[in-house]
Write an enzyme that holds these catalytic residues in place. Sequence first.
Site, PDB file in Angstrom:
ATOM      1  N   GLU A 275     -12.128  -0.675 -10.189  1.00  0.00           N
ATOM      2  CA  GLU A 275     -11.790  -1.223 -11.365  1.00  0.00           C
ATOM      3  C   GLU A 275     -12.960  -1.334 -12.444  1.00  0.00           C
ATOM      4  OE1 GLU A 275      -9.444  -2.084  -7.891  1.00  0.00           O
ATOM      5  OE2 GLU A 275     -11.699  -1.967  -8.260  1.00  0.00           O
TER       6      GLU A 275
ATOM      7  N   ASP B 158      -4.183 -10.081  -8.401  1.00  0.00           N
ATOM      8  CA  ASP B 158      -4.603  -9.479  -9.535  1.00  0.00           C
ATOM      9  C   ASP B 158      -3.566  -8.602  -9.957  1.00  0.00           C
ATOM     10  OD1 ASP B 158      -4.738  -7.855  -7.179  1.00  0.00           O
ATOM     11  OD2 ASP B 158      -6.486  -6.703  -7.564  1.00  0.00           O
TER      12      ASP B 158
ATOM     13  N   GLU C  84       0.923  -1.240  -0.093  1.00  0.00           N
ATOM     14  CA  GLU C  84      -0.147  -0.061   0.073  1.00  0.00           C
ATOM     15  C   GLU C  84       0.773   1.145  -0.114  1.00  0.00           C
ATOM     16  OE1 GLU C  84      -2.983   0.147  -0.475  1.00  0.00           O
ATOM     17  OE2 GLU C  84      -3.839  -1.946   0.085  1.00  0.00           O
TER      18      GLU C  84
ATOM     19  N   THR D  28      -1.170   0.713 -10.404  1.00  0.00           N
ATOM     20  CA  THR D  28      -2.332   0.080 -10.131  1.00  0.00           C
ATOM     21  C   THR D  28      -3.237   0.886  -9.181  1.00  0.00           C
ATOM     22  OG1 THR D  28      -3.116  -2.228  -9.225  1.00  0.00           O
ATOM     23  CG2 THR D  28      -1.483  -0.887  -7.939  1.00  0.00           C
TER      24      THR D  28
ATOM     25  N   GLU E  91     -18.207  -7.283  -3.016  1.00  0.00           N
ATOM     26  CA  GLU E  91     -16.985  -7.783  -3.012  1.00  0.00           C
ATOM     27  C   GLU E  91     -16.828  -9.086  -3.496  1.00  0.00           C
ATOM     28  OE1 GLU E  91     -13.667  -5.701  -1.136  1.00  0.00           O
ATOM     29  OE2 GLU E  91     -15.167  -5.217  -2.886  1.00  0.00           O
TER      30      GLU E  91
END
Length: 698
Positions: free
Chosen positions: A375, A261, A121, A540, A354
């Site tokens: 996304e 991902d 993160e 990302t 989710e």
Amino acid sequence: MQESCSWLRICLIFLISGAAFFVARSVAESVSPDEARLLRDEVQEMFYHAFNGYMHHAFPRDELKPLSCDGEDSLGGYALTLVDSLDTLALLGDKERFTSSIEWIGANLRFDINKTVSVFETTIRVLGGLLSAHFLASDYATGMRIPSYDNQLLRLSEDLAYRMLPAFDTPTGIPFGSVNLLYGVDENESKITSTAGGGTLTLEFGILSRLTKNPVFEQVTKNAVRGLWAYRSKLNLVGAHINVFTGEWTQKDAGIGTSIDSFYEYLLKAFLLFGDEEYLFMFQEAYRAAMHYLFSDPWYVEVNMDSAAIVWPLFNSLQAFWPGLQVLAGDIDPAIRTHAAFYGVWRRYGFTPEGFNLATLSVQHGQKSYPLRPELAESTYWLYKATRDPRSNTRQGKTLDTPKDGRGKASGDKQFKFKDKTSSSASINIFGGLLLGFDFMFLGFDSTVPVSIFHLVHQAHRPYKRYLDVGRDIVTSLQYGARCPCGYCHITDVENHKQEDHMESFFLAETVKYLWLLFDLAVGPDNLVENGPYKYIFSTEGHLLPATPQVSLVREHCSYYGAYCNNYNSSLKEEPYSPGISRGSQQANGSGVHKGLDSNVLISSLTYKKTSSSSALVKGFCPGLTHGQKFGISYLEPQHKSQDVGSTKQQAGSRGSNEATVSSHVNPVHVEPLTKNENSSAEQSSESGKSFPPQPHD
């Protein structure tokens, strides 16, 4: 009385029917250019509603609590949302706020704090945000150059990256999940990390190496990717969680969503940004395996990485990035079908939960929330960008033939063939050079692919228009379901739209950014991404990473006048910058700390030798070579649990004395061993409690 009631019922039925007709008509109409302009302006207002709410009520804390109009420190306590929002301010052309934000960060932000943070993160949000803003603030060509700017963000980036380097000192090269910014890795830190956590660091660290001319940042992150890939299964699948000391997969569920991902994403994007063909080779094999074992048209399932047996028939919201990645790879046909399926889930609930169970076609228990994820908006933007031109299916007199496998679905490991109406047909590998020029339209993507996805999605044509409709639906849901007094709220349950008092920083870094770009593209783009001086790769976290010569042409030979040349190894001869990272008997959060090697020893011990050479005159790969043959990396059997992994010092010592840690069925390759002097100096540095890396001399 009865007659009047009857007439009243008839009138109500008429009104309801008329309302339904007009609602259906308004929903069916596509977004016009004028409406796209209004939607773009509305998205911009959404950004400032949330950004102003953060600045007024939460700054300088990390994130906003939009219901109570308060702030909270969720990562490191260093104004996370402001850092994450910098390039969005620049994209919107807000030079005044961009400048004031840069000046505040340069004067006030520090990382010498006793905070244990997520390596993943912190890298994608903070390091990526700082580097993206540095590019914008330091270059007149972007239109956002700040005259007073003197590389303050670059120095902060370097300081932050050095503080995360101790996390990479593991036997596998795969980093720990967390690191203390003041003391390093806690001795009680978990040895289990996610595949995404270890494999989604290459862009930010690689760019930093190119800007600072210090290769250690790029090398440790590339080594982490190689480590993960070395432990893949014989099906070329990777699991979700791995032990960074033994290489044993602790969760063998393979998928494209949670915990995995962005591993796929950064394989392709690292190739596009840096031109490193090893990343492309890994992406080709990983993508081929994903499309073969995980793709159940149009959905993706999770399978056991060794046997390919289905584990979860589940759509999770993080999978929604995949169609956008397929656009970058050029595999448009399955991207269109999968996006339509994912959008069908959004239409059903107003948001994507989710988890959505594909067996029961219902929300997965315990996964009902929507934390403002970007996304679906991201993939919508990329698909609109790829298919918006109605002439794209006849560009240059060519059509795109998408071969199918035996079950009639698009295969992932295919050769796309041009059918040229004026010349003999030729075939190209779609991965070999599609985006080297970042031209999404030259292949002539088919914009009339019919879509029929269960009962969730209606038949659609002209998808280049449909993606604007998707964007409008997303904006409507956010405005009516997630808008709060001071920002936008998490949705705790997509079935009843209950709000939660939290707003992630990525809402401003990604969600509104992709929506704004979508509608601006429809109006006629006037922004630095579409019309700026560089082509951009999005991280990302949605940060803008430009393909400047300094970033993308580092390995170019100095063969002509004016070529960009960089003595990439020269920094190894210099004393590297290092922050004050304590290595004594101090404790991080009440525990002991992991002692690391200095940066030069680290890069020496983690660098893989390259066994094969290729001609400087020929680019590309022999298609018959496996990844192990080309790069000397193949399957690794995990070390047994019974092996003693309790002491970090013992592990570092064994890594220096054991020559081979990577094996190959053909031409086995060894890790470069430490020399006697290097090994002894590393041990002395570790035992004497010196900082990591060594402090520069005064």
